[in-house]
Design a protein around this motif. Structure first.
Motif, PDB file in Angstrom:
ATOM      1  N   ILE A  34       0.853  -1.192   0.000  1.00 59.04           N
ATOM      2  CA  ILE A  34       0.000   0.000   0.000  1.00 59.04           C
ATOM      3  C   ILE A  34       0.889   1.243   0.000  1.00 59.04           C
ATOM      4  O   ILE A  34       2.027   1.208   0.455  1.00 59.04           O
ATOM      5  N   ARG A  35       0.358   2.316  -0.510  1.00 58.76           N
ATOM      6  CA  ARG A  35       1.049   3.611  -0.478  1.00 58.76           C
ATOM      7  C   ARG A  35      -0.015   4.668  -0.218  1.00 58.76           C
ATOM      8  O   ARG A  35      -0.998   4.748  -0.947  1.00 58.76           O
ATOM      9  N   VAL A  36       0.196   5.449   0.822  1.00 61.18           N
ATOM     10  CA  VAL A  36      -0.745   6.501   1.186  1.00 61.18           C
ATOM     11  C   VAL A  36      -0.015   7.834   1.128  1.00 61.18           C
ATOM     12  O   VAL A  36       0.994   8.026   1.802  1.00 61.18           O
ATOM     13  N   HIS A  37      -0.515   8.744   0.307  1.00 62.09           N
ATOM     14  CA  HIS A  37       0.040  10.100   0.228  1.00 62.09           C
ATOM     15  C   HIS A  37      -0.685  10.930   1.277  1.00 62.09           C
ATOM     16  O   HIS A  37      -1.841  11.300   1.090  1.00 62.09           O
ATOM     17  N   VAL A  44       3.512   7.360   2.958  1.00 62.01           N
ATOM     18  CA  VAL A  44       3.730   6.204   3.815  1.00 62.01           C
ATOM     19  C   VAL A  44       3.572   4.952   2.964  1.00 62.01           C
ATOM     20  O   VAL A  44       2.541   4.753   2.332  1.00 62.01           O
ATOM     21  N   ASP A  45       4.628   4.133   2.924  1.00 61.75           N
ATOM     22  CA  ASP A  45       4.600   2.855   2.221  1.00 61.75           C
ATOM     23  C   ASP A  45       4.515   1.746   3.253  1.00 61.75           C
ATOM     24  O   ASP A  45       5.106   1.848   4.330  1.00 61.75           O
ATOM     25  N   GLY A  46       3.805   0.696   2.918  1.00 63.57           N
ATOM     26  CA  GLY A  46       3.708  -0.433   3.836  1.00 63.57           C
ATOM     27  C   GLY A  46       3.090  -1.636   3.168  1.00 63.57           C
ATOM     28  O   GLY A  46       2.930  -1.678   1.946  1.00 63.57           O
ATOM     29  N   ARG A  47       2.741  -2.610   3.972  1.00 67.18           N
ATOM     30  CA  ARG A  47       2.106  -3.826   3.484  1.00 67.18           C
ATOM     31  C   ARG A  47       0.973  -4.203   4.427  1.00 67.18           C
ATOM     32  O   ARG A  47       1.099  -4.084   5.632  1.00 67.18           O
ATOM     33  N   LEU A  69      -9.943  10.313  14.490  1.00 65.29           N
ATOM     34  CA  LEU A  69      -8.834   9.365  14.555  1.00 65.29           C
ATOM     35  C   LEU A  69      -7.924   9.525  13.337  1.00 65.29           C
ATOM     36  O   LEU A  69      -6.699   9.576  13.454  1.00 65.29           O
ATOM     37  N   LEU A  70      -8.510   9.632  12.157  1.00 64.36           N
ATOM     38  CA  LEU A  70      -7.710   9.802  10.941  1.00 64.36           C
ATOM     39  C   LEU A  70      -6.910  11.098  10.973  1.00 64.36           C
ATOM     40  O   LEU A  70      -5.740  11.131  10.572  1.00 64.36           O
ATOM     41  N   LEU A  71      -7.515  12.171  11.450  1.00 61.90           N
ATOM     42  CA  LEU A  71      -6.799  13.451  11.536  1.00 61.90           C
ATOM     43  C   LEU A  71      -5.664  13.378  12.549  1.00 61.90           C
ATOM     44  O   LEU A  71      -4.582  13.926  12.299  1.00 61.90           O
ATOM     45  N   ASP A  72      -5.889  12.707  13.679  1.00 67.26           N
ATOM     46  CA  ASP A  72      -4.835  12.559  14.686  1.00 67.26           C
ATOM     47  C   ASP A  72      -3.647  11.769  14.123  1.00 67.26           C
ATOM     48  O   ASP A  72      -2.485  12.144  14.333  1.00 67.26           O
ATOM     49  N   ILE A  73      -3.940  10.701  13.401  1.00 66.81           N
ATOM     50  CA  ILE A  73      -2.872   9.898  12.803  1.00 66.81           C
ATOM     51  C   ILE A  73      -2.130  10.711  11.753  1.00 66.81           C
ATOM     52  O   ILE A  73      -0.899  10.704  11.691  1.00 66.81           O
ATOM     53  N   ARG A  74      -2.867  11.432  10.922  1.00 69.46           N
ATOM     54  CA  ARG A  74      -2.238  12.273   9.906  1.00 69.46           C
ATOM     55  C   ARG A  74      -1.312  13.291  10.549  1.00 69.46           C
ATOM     56  O   ARG A  74      -0.195  13.532  10.095  1.00 69.46           O
ATOM     57  N   ASP A  75      -1.757  13.903  11.655  1.00 68.53           N
ATOM     58  CA  ASP A  75      -0.931  14.892  12.350  1.00 68.53           C
ATOM     59  C   ASP A  75       0.346  14.263  12.899  1.00 68.53           C
ATOM     60  O   ASP A  75       1.423  14.864  12.829  1.00 68.53           O
ATOM     61  N   LYS A  76       0.249  13.055  13.422  1.00 67.64           N
ATOM     62  CA  LYS A  76       1.443  12.367  13.936  1.00 67.64           C
ATOM     63  C   LYS A  76       2.423  12.068  12.805  1.00 67.64           C
ATOM     64  O   LYS A  76       3.637  12.213  12.959  1.00 67.64           O
TER      65      LYS A  76
END
Length: 116
Positions: A34-37, A44-47, A69-76
């Motif tokens: 997976i790749r998330v911009h 972020v690349d991962g599997r 939750l998504l915004l908190d993770i994005r901020d981190k």
């Protein structure tokens, strides 16, 4: 040694099939990249280990993902990207559980529990 490793591998495969064989038909993907911009300059690349088709009759547990939750993770992730770009990577003040699990701890410090 080759024979011993081959026998161990076969035993591991038999055990896996015995424990998980019934669910193999529901497997859609394994080790899916997976790749998330996240934002410009931060990717972020991962599997994902395993993606299965859900059986409607089986109960499944899902974590509710909400916008906060998504915004908190994005901020981190953004903070981590900024820290890397600015070379702002302070060491922990003492050895801890995080250090014990870190793959790169050898670059940062010596393990105090291992005698030289």
């Amino acid at each position: 040694m080759t024979r011993q490793l081959r026998n161990s591998a076969r035993a591991a495969i038999r055990r896996y099939l015995r424990e998980n064989g019934a669910g193999l038909l529901n497997t859609l993907y394994s080790e899916q990249p997976i790749r998330v911009h996240v934002t410009p300059g931060v990717t972020v690349d991962g599997r994902i280990d395993l993606i299965k088709r859900l059986d409607d009759s089986a109960a499944s547990q899902r974590e509710v993902i909400n916008e906060r939750l998504l915004l908190d993770i994005r901020d981190k992730i953004l903070d981590a990207g900024d820290a890397l770009r600015e070379n702002r990577l302070p060491r922990k003040s003492q050895w801890c559980d995080t250090c014990a699990r870190c793959d790169l701890v050898g670059l940062c410090r010596d393990n105090p529990t291992v005698a030289p």
